[in-house]
Design an enzyme around this catalytic site. Structure first.
Site, PDB file in Angstrom:
ATOM      1  N   GLY A  17       1.805 -27.746  11.900  1.00 42.24           N
ATOM      2  CA  GLY A  17       1.374 -27.942  10.515  1.00 42.24           C
ATOM      3  C   GLY A  17      -0.036 -28.490  10.384  1.00 42.24           C
ATOM      4  O   GLY A  17      -0.958 -28.105  11.105  1.00 42.24           O
ATOM      5  N   ASP A  60       6.993 -42.118  18.133  1.00 36.28           N
ATOM      6  CA  ASP A  60       7.592 -42.252  16.805  1.00 36.28           C
ATOM      7  C   ASP A  60       6.680 -43.214  16.065  1.00 36.28           C
ATOM      8  O   ASP A  60       6.619 -44.406  16.393  1.00 36.28           O
ATOM      9  CB  ASP A  60       9.019 -42.806  16.916  1.00 36.28           C
ATOM     10  CG  ASP A  60       9.660 -42.984  15.544  1.00 36.28           C
ATOM     11  OD1 ASP A  60       8.936 -42.992  14.521  1.00 36.28           O
ATOM     12  OD2 ASP A  60      10.898 -43.128  15.498  1.00 36.28           O
ATOM     13  N   ASN A  87      -0.991 -38.744  10.137  1.00 31.49           N
ATOM     14  CA  ASN A  87      -0.572 -37.500   9.490  1.00 31.49           C
ATOM     15  C   ASN A  87       0.940 -37.307   9.446  1.00 31.49           C
ATOM     16  O   ASN A  87       1.435 -36.600   8.567  1.00 31.49           O
ATOM     17  CB  ASN A  87      -1.242 -36.332  10.244  1.00 31.49           C
ATOM     18  CG  ASN A  87      -0.621 -35.004   9.909  1.00 31.49           C
ATOM     19  OD1 ASN A  87      -0.926 -34.417   8.877  1.00 31.49           O
ATOM     20  ND2 ASN A  87       0.277 -34.519  10.763  1.00 31.49           N
ATOM     21  N   TYR A 151       9.213 -39.544  -1.895  1.00 32.58           N
ATOM     22  CA  TYR A 151       7.944 -38.975  -1.410  1.00 32.58           C
ATOM     23  C   TYR A 151       6.797 -39.432  -2.312  1.00 32.58           C
ATOM     24  O   TYR A 151       5.737 -39.841  -1.827  1.00 32.58           O
ATOM     25  CB  TYR A 151       8.068 -37.444  -1.389  1.00 32.58           C
ATOM     26  CG  TYR A 151       6.977 -36.724  -0.645  1.00 32.58           C
ATOM     27  CD1 TYR A 151       6.983 -36.667   0.752  1.00 32.58           C
ATOM     28  CD2 TYR A 151       5.937 -36.086  -1.312  1.00 32.58           C
ATOM     29  CE1 TYR A 151       5.982 -35.993   1.449  1.00 32.58           C
ATOM     30  CE2 TYR A 151       4.936 -35.412  -0.632  1.00 32.58           C
ATOM     31  CZ  TYR A 151       4.959 -35.360   0.747  1.00 32.58           C
ATOM     32  OH  TYR A 151       3.968 -34.692   1.430  1.00 32.58           O
ATOM     33  N   LYS A 155       3.639 -41.678  -0.962  1.00 34.57           N
ATOM     34  CA  LYS A 155       2.268 -41.158  -0.971  1.00 34.57           C
ATOM     35  C   LYS A 155       1.368 -41.948  -1.932  1.00 34.57           C
ATOM     36  O   LYS A 155       0.179 -42.125  -1.670  1.00 34.57           O
ATOM     37  CB  LYS A 155       2.267 -39.663  -1.305  1.00 34.57           C
ATOM     38  CG  LYS A 155       2.963 -38.802  -0.254  1.00 34.57           C
ATOM     39  CD  LYS A 155       2.304 -38.911   1.120  1.00 34.57           C
ATOM     40  CE  LYS A 155       2.902 -37.966   2.137  1.00 34.57           C
ATOM     41  NZ  LYS A 155       2.258 -38.062   3.457  1.00 34.57           N
ATOM     42  N   THR A 188       3.510 -24.830   5.278  1.00 36.99           N
ATOM     43  CA  THR A 188       3.922 -25.435   6.561  1.00 36.99           C
ATOM     44  C   THR A 188       5.447 -25.519   6.578  1.00 36.99           C
ATOM     45  O   THR A 188       6.112 -25.289   5.554  1.00 36.99           O
ATOM     46  CB  THR A 188       3.386 -26.871   6.751  1.00 36.99           C
ATOM     47  OG1 THR A 188       4.021 -27.722   5.799  1.00 36.99           O
ATOM     48  CG2 THR A 188       1.886 -26.957   6.619  1.00 36.99           C
ATOM     49  N   LEU A 190       7.203 -28.162   6.672  1.00 35.84           N
ATOM     50  CA  LEU A 190       7.692 -29.232   5.800  1.00 35.84           C
ATOM     51  C   LEU A 190       8.096 -28.671   4.441  1.00 35.84           C
ATOM     52  O   LEU A 190       9.185 -28.939   3.937  1.00 35.84           O
ATOM     53  CB  LEU A 190       6.599 -30.303   5.633  1.00 35.84           C
ATOM     54  CG  LEU A 190       6.961 -31.520   4.779  1.00 35.84           C
ATOM     55  CD1 LEU A 190       6.560 -32.798   5.490  1.00 35.84           C
ATOM     56  CD2 LEU A 190       6.287 -31.476   3.430  1.00 35.84           C
TER      57      LEU A 190
HETATM   58  N1  LIG Z   1       2.664 -29.198   3.603  1.00 36.03           N
HETATM   59  C1  LIG Z   1       2.269 -29.673   2.424  1.00 36.03           C
HETATM   60  O1  LIG Z   1       2.321 -28.982   1.398  1.00 36.03           O
HETATM   61  C2  LIG Z   1       1.714 -31.067   2.332  1.00 36.03           C
HETATM   62  C3  LIG Z   1       1.083 -31.433   1.147  1.00 36.03           C
HETATM   63  C4  LIG Z   1       0.567 -32.721   1.018  1.00 36.03           C
HETATM   64  C5  LIG Z   1       0.693 -33.614   2.064  1.00 36.03           C
HETATM   65  N2  LIG Z   1       1.319 -33.247   3.196  1.00 36.03           N
HETATM   66  C6  LIG Z   1       1.439 -34.239   4.253  1.00 36.03           C
HETATM   67  O2  LIG Z   1       0.786 -33.777   5.420  1.00 36.03           O
HETATM   68  C7  LIG Z   1       1.422 -34.335   6.573  1.00 36.03           C
HETATM   69  C8  LIG Z   1       1.806 -33.209   7.523  1.00 36.03           C
HETATM   70  O3  LIG Z   1       2.683 -32.339   6.842  1.00 36.03           O
HETATM   71  P1  LIG Z   1       3.074 -30.897   7.363  1.00 36.03           P
HETATM   72  O4  LIG Z   1       3.269 -30.063   6.164  1.00 36.03           O
HETATM   73  O5  LIG Z   1       2.163 -30.465   8.442  1.00 36.03           O
HETATM   74  O6  LIG Z   1       4.536 -31.216   7.967  1.00 36.03           O
HETATM   75  P2  LIG Z   1       5.342 -30.582   9.194  1.00 36.03           P
HETATM   76  O7  LIG Z   1       6.762 -30.928   8.948  1.00 36.03           O
HETATM   77  O8  LIG Z   1       4.973 -29.162   9.398  1.00 36.03           O
HETATM   78  O9  LIG Z   1       4.773 -31.413  10.444  1.00 36.03           O
HETATM   79  C9  LIG Z   1       4.963 -32.799  10.516  1.00 36.03           C
HETATM   80  C10 LIG Z   1       5.036 -33.227  11.966  1.00 36.03           C
HETATM   81  O10 LIG Z   1       5.252 -34.638  11.970  1.00 36.03           O
HETATM   82  C11 LIG Z   1       6.208 -34.943  12.979  1.00 36.03           C
HETATM   83  N3  LIG Z   1       6.854 -36.213  12.672  1.00 36.03           N
HETATM   84  C12 LIG Z   1       7.769 -36.477  11.709  1.00 36.03           C
HETATM   85  N4  LIG Z   1       8.134 -37.757  11.756  1.00 36.03           N
HETATM   86  C13 LIG Z   1       7.436 -38.343  12.763  1.00 36.03           C
HETATM   87  C14 LIG Z   1       7.377 -39.646  13.305  1.00 36.03           C
HETATM   88  N5  LIG Z   1       8.134 -40.654  12.821  1.00 36.03           N
HETATM   89  N6  LIG Z   1       6.520 -39.888  14.329  1.00 36.03           N
HETATM   90  C15 LIG Z   1       5.761 -38.889  14.833  1.00 36.03           C
HETATM   91  N7  LIG Z   1       5.793 -37.623  14.369  1.00 36.03           N
HETATM   92  C16 LIG Z   1       6.620 -37.351  13.353  1.00 36.03           C
HETATM   93  C17 LIG Z   1       7.153 -33.760  12.977  1.00 36.03           C
HETATM   94  O11 LIG Z   1       7.889 -33.664  14.175  1.00 36.03           O
HETATM   95  C18 LIG Z   1       6.196 -32.597  12.735  1.00 36.03           C
HETATM   96  O12 LIG Z   1       5.721 -32.046  13.955  1.00 36.03           O
HETATM   97  C19 LIG Z   1       2.606 -35.144   6.057  1.00 36.03           C
HETATM   98  O13 LIG Z   1       2.231 -36.497   5.919  1.00 36.03           O
HETATM   99  C20 LIG Z   1       2.855 -34.535   4.691  1.00 36.03           C
HETATM  100  O14 LIG Z   1       3.509 -35.413   3.826  1.00 36.03           O
HETATM  101  C21 LIG Z   1       1.837 -31.988   3.375  1.00 36.03           C
END
Ligand SMILES: NC(=O)c1ccc[n+]([C@@H]2O[C@H](COP(=O)([O-])OP(=O)(O)OC[C@H]3O[C@@H](n4cnc5c(N)ncnc54)[C@H](O)[C@@H]3O)[C@@H](O)[C@H]2O)c1
Length: 253
Positions: A17, A60, A87, A151, A155, A188, A190
């Site tokens: 992601g 973690d 992230n 969430y 955030k 992604t 998520l």
């Molecule tokens: N995808 C979206 O639309 C979006 C929008 C705004 C913000 N975000 C934020 O961006 C960040 C990344 O999101 P993404 O969409 O790539 O998600 P994703 O689920 O594709 O990837 C997140 C990664 O974080 C890892 N993870 C989860 N908990 C963890 C922990 N406790 N310790 C270490 N690793 C951990 C997961 O294993 C995964 O590989 C997040 O903070 C999310 O809230 C995402």
């Protein structure tokens, strides 16, 4: 090619992601990158694919003692720490009446407490030499969503915590900048998993309503969020601290 040349970066949740896209962008501009994640198999495979300047370590981000191991480990190998991208994050669609305390607490733990732990641990190691801390918030920290109470809370917390930490560092004379990135909806796992957990009808309605709220009419690609991370990591952002960089296709405009 050299916007972050020689900078040593750590990215949590970097196995896929937005974290993985940020790793790719930083590596392409000359950085060394440690990605950490709960998912060891994917993280190791991606670090190998990313090449000689990339490493993976299991972490973690909610566990305080692991932060010391991760950051001291990277300094032991590469001699410094310049950039931390907090992230790692989780999310699911469930309204305030139905969300369980367990789900609420886990969301706050990963999305907010993990960011606090990382920021605190990084400041201790950056305050002499300087650095940039980038916290992944969201437009869901700017706008309320009836299906995202935990969430939203996490955030919103990341955004205002980022400001507090940024002010503290600047006022203390530490050469550390701390900023938040607020992506809109990005393609992604998520988002796919959160929508996939809903019934097909609810998922379809939600997807259509969400798309209608985005003036650019599409979700972002992860690489389009990574460019914001790259800017904040680079010295081009030398006067940027305590800010939210919104990257949302006009959704909050
Ligand atoms: N995808 C979206 O639309 C979006 C929008 C705004 C913000 N975000 C934020 O961006 C960040 C990344 O999101 P993404 O969409 O790539 O998600 P994703 O689920 O594709 O990837 C997140 C990664 O974080 C890892 N993870 C989860 N908990 C963890 C922990 N406790 N310790 C270490 N690793 C951990 C997961 O294993 C995964 O590989 C997040 O903070 C999310 O809230 C995402």
């Amino acid at each position: 090619m050299n916007r972050v040349k020689g900078k040593v970066c750590v990215i949590t949740g970097g196995a896929r992601g937005l974290g993985l896209a940020a790793a790719e962008a930083l590596l392409a501009e000359g950085a060394k990158v440690l990605i950490t994640d709960l998912d060891v198999a994917t993280g190791e495979a991606e670090a190998k694919r990313l090449g000689n300047n990339a490493r993976f370590r299991q972490q973690d981000s909610t566990q305080p003692e692991q932060w010391n191991d991760v950051l001291d480990g990277v300094i032991a190998e590469w001699g410094r720490l310049d950039v931390l991208v907090n992230n790692a994050g989780i999310g699911s669609f469930i309204d305030v009446e139905k969300v369980t305390l367990e789900s609420w607490q886990r969301t706050l733990d990963v999305n907010l407490n993990g960011v606090f732990l990382g920021t605190q641990a990084a400041i201790a190691r950056m305050k002499a030499q300087g650095g940039s801390i980038i916290n992944m918030a969201s437009i869901e920290g700017l706008l309320g969503d009836g299906m995202l109470p935990a969430y939203n809370a996490s955030k919103g917390g990341v955004r205002i915590f980022t400001r507090s930490a940024a002010i503290h560092c600047a006022r203390s004379g530490y050469p550390i900048r701390i900023n938040a990135v607020c992506p809109g909806f990005v393609d992604t796992q998520l988002v796919a998993s959160a929508i996939g957990a809903l019934s097909p009808e609810v998922a379809q309605t939600l997807a259509a309503k969400t798309m209608a709220r985005i003036p650019m009419g599409r979700f972002a690609k992860p690489a389009e969020i990574a460019t914001a991370v790259l800017f904040l990591a680079s010295d081009e952002a030398s006067y940027v601290t305590g800010s939210d960089l919104v990257v949302d296709g006009g959704m909050t405009a």
